[in-house]
Design a protein around this motif. Structure first.
Motif, mmCIF file in Angstrom:
data_model
loop_
_atom_site.group_PDB
_atom_site.id
_atom_site.type_symbol
_atom_site.label_atom_id
_atom_site.label_comp_id
_atom_site.label_asym_id
_atom_site.label_seq_id
_atom_site.Cartn_x
_atom_site.Cartn_y
_atom_site.Cartn_z
ATOM 1 N N HIS A 91 0.886 -1.025 0.035
ATOM 2 C CA HIS A 91 0.115 0.069 -0.198
ATOM 3 C C HIS A 91 0.745 1.143 -0.045
ATOM 4 C CE1 HIS A 91 -3.408 -2.367 0.996
ATOM 5 N NE2 HIS A 91 -2.845 -3.192 1.696
ATOM 6 N N PHE A 92 0.456 2.332 -0.603
ATOM 7 C CA PHE A 92 1.170 3.579 -0.772
ATOM 8 C C PHE A 92 0.234 4.777 -0.349
ATOM 9 C CE2 PHE A 92 2.553 0.813 -4.186
ATOM 10 C CZ PHE A 92 4.037 0.883 -4.284
ATOM 11 N N GLY A 93 1.112 5.685 0.158
ATOM 12 C CA GLY A 93 0.432 6.935 0.857
ATOM 13 C C GLY A 93 1.302 8.247 0.558
ATOM 14 N N GLY B 160 11.412 18.551 4.970
ATOM 15 C CA GLY B 160 10.375 19.411 4.701
ATOM 16 C C GLY B 160 10.290 20.128 3.295
ATOM 17 N N LEU B 161 10.994 19.717 2.366
ATOM 18 C CA LEU B 161 11.299 20.258 1.306
ATOM 19 C C LEU B 161 9.890 20.178 0.291
ATOM 20 C CD1 LEU B 161 14.808 19.816 0.404
ATOM 21 C CD2 LEU B 161 13.873 21.841 1.321
ATOM 22 N N ALA B 162 9.245 18.766 0.287
ATOM 23 C CA ALA B 162 8.396 18.440 -0.450
ATOM 24 C C ALA B 162 7.499 17.412 -0.014
ATOM 25 C CB ALA B 162 9.050 17.700 -1.822
ATOM 26 N N THR B 163 6.627 16.818 -0.617
ATOM 27 C CA THR B 163 5.927 15.544 -0.409
ATOM 28 C C THR B 163 6.117 14.527 -1.207
ATOM 29 O OG1 THR B 163 3.804 14.602 0.083
ATOM 30 C CG2 THR B 163 3.790 16.119 -1.523
ATOM 31 N N ALA B 164 6.098 13.242 -0.888
ATOM 32 C CA ALA B 164 6.426 12.208 -1.781
ATOM 33 C C ALA B 164 5.730 10.857 -1.556
ATOM 34 C CB ALA B 164 7.993 11.830 -1.768
ATOM 35 N N VAL B 165 5.303 10.101 -2.317
ATOM 36 C CA VAL B 165 4.728 8.795 -2.298
ATOM 37 C C VAL B 165 5.628 7.624 -1.623
ATOM 38 C CG1 VAL B 165 3.402 7.010 -3.124
ATOM 39 C CG2 VAL B 165 2.819 9.259 -3.869
ATOM 40 N N PHE B 166 5.422 7.100 -0.521
ATOM 41 C CA PHE B 166 6.123 6.043 -0.098
ATOM 42 C C PHE B 166 5.206 4.832 -0.075
ATOM 43 C CE2 PHE B 166 8.440 9.563 1.272
ATOM 44 C CZ PHE B 166 9.714 9.553 0.723
ATOM 45 N N SER B 167 5.904 3.415 0.063
ATOM 46 C CA SER B 167 5.170 2.408 0.677
ATOM 47 C C SER B 167 4.976 2.615 2.227
ATOM 48 C CB SER B 167 6.114 1.232 0.793
ATOM 49 O OG SER B 167 5.698 0.274 1.492
ATOM 50 N N CYS B 168 3.732 2.124 2.427
ATOM 51 C CA CYS B 168 3.310 2.749 4.010
ATOM 52 C C CYS B 168 4.218 1.808 5.150
ATOM 53 C CB CYS B 168 1.756 2.224 4.146
ATOM 54 S SG CYS B 168 0.659 3.159 3.312
ATOM 55 N N ARG B 169 4.971 1.024 4.556
ATOM 56 C CA ARG B 169 5.743 0.066 5.516
ATOM 57 C C ARG B 169 6.983 0.886 5.586
ATOM 58 N NH1 ARG B 169 8.358 -3.933 3.348
ATOM 59 N NH2 ARG B 169 8.028 -3.137 1.234
ATOM 60 N N LEU B 170 7.558 1.840 4.592
ATOM 61 C CA LEU B 170 8.613 2.466 4.702
ATOM 62 C C LEU B 170 8.778 4.098 4.714
ATOM 63 C CD1 LEU B 170 10.191 0.426 1.560
ATOM 64 C CD2 LEU B 170 10.465 -0.234 4.044
ATOM 65 N N ALA B 171 7.506 4.380 5.009
ATOM 66 C CA ALA B 171 7.716 6.049 5.484
ATOM 67 C C ALA B 171 8.808 6.636 6.154
ATOM 68 C CB ALA B 171 6.114 6.464 5.762
ATOM 69 N N PRO B 172 9.313 7.727 6.029
ATOM 70 C CA PRO B 172 10.535 8.207 6.495
ATOM 71 C C PRO B 172 9.844 8.696 8.193
ATOM 72 C CG PRO B 172 10.363 9.345 4.613
ATOM 73 C CD PRO B 172 8.981 8.568 4.642
ATOM 74 N N PRO B 173 10.621 8.394 9.190
ATOM 75 C CA PRO B 173 10.293 8.626 10.610
ATOM 76 C C PRO B 173 10.183 10.070 10.499
ATOM 77 C CG PRO B 173 12.404 7.287 10.414
ATOM 78 C CD PRO B 173 12.131 7.727 9.082
ATOM 79 N N GLY B 174 9.288 10.586 11.335
ATOM 80 C CA GLY B 174 8.814 11.974 11.654
ATOM 81 C C GLY B 174 8.135 12.563 10.669
ATOM 82 N N THR B 175 7.470 11.704 9.684
ATOM 83 C CA THR B 175 6.546 12.285 8.614
ATOM 84 C C THR B 175 5.173 11.612 8.871
ATOM 85 O OG1 THR B 175 6.745 10.213 7.083
ATOM 86 C CG2 THR B 175 8.283 12.274 6.949
ATOM 87 N N ILE B 176 4.099 12.168 8.155
ATOM 88 C CA ILE B 176 2.747 11.722 8.376
ATOM 89 C C ILE B 176 1.987 11.380 7.071
ATOM 90 C CG2 ILE B 176 2.329 12.953 10.642
ATOM 91 C CD1 ILE B 176 0.968 15.053 9.126
ATOM 92 N N GLU B 177 0.944 10.853 6.881
ATOM 93 C CA GLU B 177 0.316 10.285 5.809
ATOM 94 C C GLU B 177 -0.885 11.581 5.496
ATOM 95 O OE1 GLU B 177 -1.681 9.015 2.424
ATOM 96 O OE2 GLU B 177 -2.447 9.898 4.250
ATOM 97 N N VAL B 178 -0.670 12.433 4.341
ATOM 98 C CA VAL B 178 -1.244 13.649 4.243
ATOM 99 C C VAL B 178 -2.240 13.525 3.053
ATOM 100 C CG1 VAL B 178 0.619 15.010 5.161
ATOM 101 C CG2 VAL B 178 0.487 14.460 2.630
ATOM 102 N N SER B 179 -2.788 12.457 2.579
ATOM 103 C CA SER B 179 -3.630 12.528 1.489
ATOM 104 C C SER B 179 -5.039 13.126 1.637
ATOM 105 C CB SER B 179 -3.988 11.014 1.158
ATOM 106 O OG SER B 179 -4.242 10.365 2.037
#
Length: 300
Positions: free
Chosen positions: A160-162, A222-241
């Motif tokens: 799954h991606f977010g 904080g430069l941009a948003t990006a799509v990641f696998s929900c397993r591998l999202a960077p620490p300190g980020t949140i899902e913003v869809s």
């Protein structure tokens, strides 16, 4: 006390897969034979190792304690057997950069412990490039995201991606969305930009990274948003869809592709698949948990 290696292997496999049926498939045996081996092992030890109900298979307290020593016993046995032959084999493995995460070292360590005579050559690349290399015969096996309508391979887990960004990332509707992405050849980048174009959200690529790690660093800064696998999202980020009204993205699957057919290599592949499923939180079909529970409905 002397332990039957095959019985110990049956125990470890059941513990890893939480299923007698899947353990039997992985070991090329039957559910009944696995049950008999486990029962003999438990009788030999004098304690129950696996608790089994019609709906649940799990380790007992004693089984949890015994699991790691059991792995060590199997690894030592395999090393001893491997030492009897001087023949070394090569295993060319491709792992997609957006699929492999913190579990990659564990996968390789488990594979090496399973077959010490195996030399593992690992290639990290985009799924699209790995699939092309696999089809050209340059890889023996590959762990990739399913591309298009391809139907070969063993499904390891759903994917799954977010959309992820830092909590203080600012985006206003109507403005171009600041996007970080990998090289233009990345298949996920095509899906992301296509989804934005389909709903009429303008975007601008403010960071072009070489690999998912560089993209993650840009998003964490904080430069941009990006799509990641929900397993591998960077620490300190949140899902913003939901927060930014971004489109949902199609789910996919993680595949294990292989051309190997000999018994030793097939056993190595089973070990690899079990290790991946053990360390993947979505391996049993569970949907990902977002860092912000209010955004759970935006799961893709």
């Amino acid at each position: 006390m002397t332990l039957d290696v095959d019985a110990v292997k049956a125990f470890v496999t059941v513990a890893d897969l939480r299923s007698f049926t899947r353990a039997a498939e992985a070991l090329g045996s039957t559910q009944g034979a696995i049950s008999v081996k486990l029962k003999r092992l438990e009788e030999r030890i004098g304690e129950r190792l696996i608790e089994r109900t019609p709906r649940l298979v799990r380790l007992s307290a004693r089984g949890a304690v015994f699991l790691e020593p059991a792995r060590e016993l199997l690894a030592a046995h395999d090393r001893a057997v491997a030492s009897l032959t001087a023949v070394r084999r090569h295993f060319r493995l491709g792992i997609a950069t957006h699929v492999g995460g913190a579990e990659v070292p564990t996968l390789l360590a488990r594979l090496s412990a399973h077959d010490p005579a195996l030399t593992i050559e690992v290639r990290l690349d985009d799924s699209r490039d790995l699939l092309a290399a696999f089809d050209r015969g340059e890889l023996d096996a590959a762990i990739v995201r399913r591309e298009d309508d391809r139907r070969d391979g063993e499904v390891l887990a759903p994917e799954h991606f977010g959309w992820y960004a830092t909590p203080d990332f600012v985006y206003r509707a109507g403005e171009p969305l600041r996007l970080a992405a990998s090289a233009p050849s990345c298949s996920i980048r095509d899906i992301v930009t296509g989804a934005l174009d389909a709903v009429g959200i303008p975007w601008t690529q403010v960071f072009l990274g070489c690999g998912s790690f560089a993209v993650a660093e840009a998003v964490s800064a904080g430069l941009a948003t990006a799509v990641f696998s929900c397993r591998l999202a960077p620490p300190g980020t949140i899902e913003v869809s939901r927060k930014f009204g971004l489109p949902q993205l199609p789910a996919s699957e993680i595949l294990l592709l292989s051309t190997l057919s000999d018994a030793q290599s097939r056993e190595a592949l089973r070990t690899l698949a079990m290790a991946f499923r053990e360390h993947s939180p979505t391996a049993n079909g569970a949907r990902p948990r977002f860092r912000n529970s209010q955004m759970a409905d935006s799961a893709i």
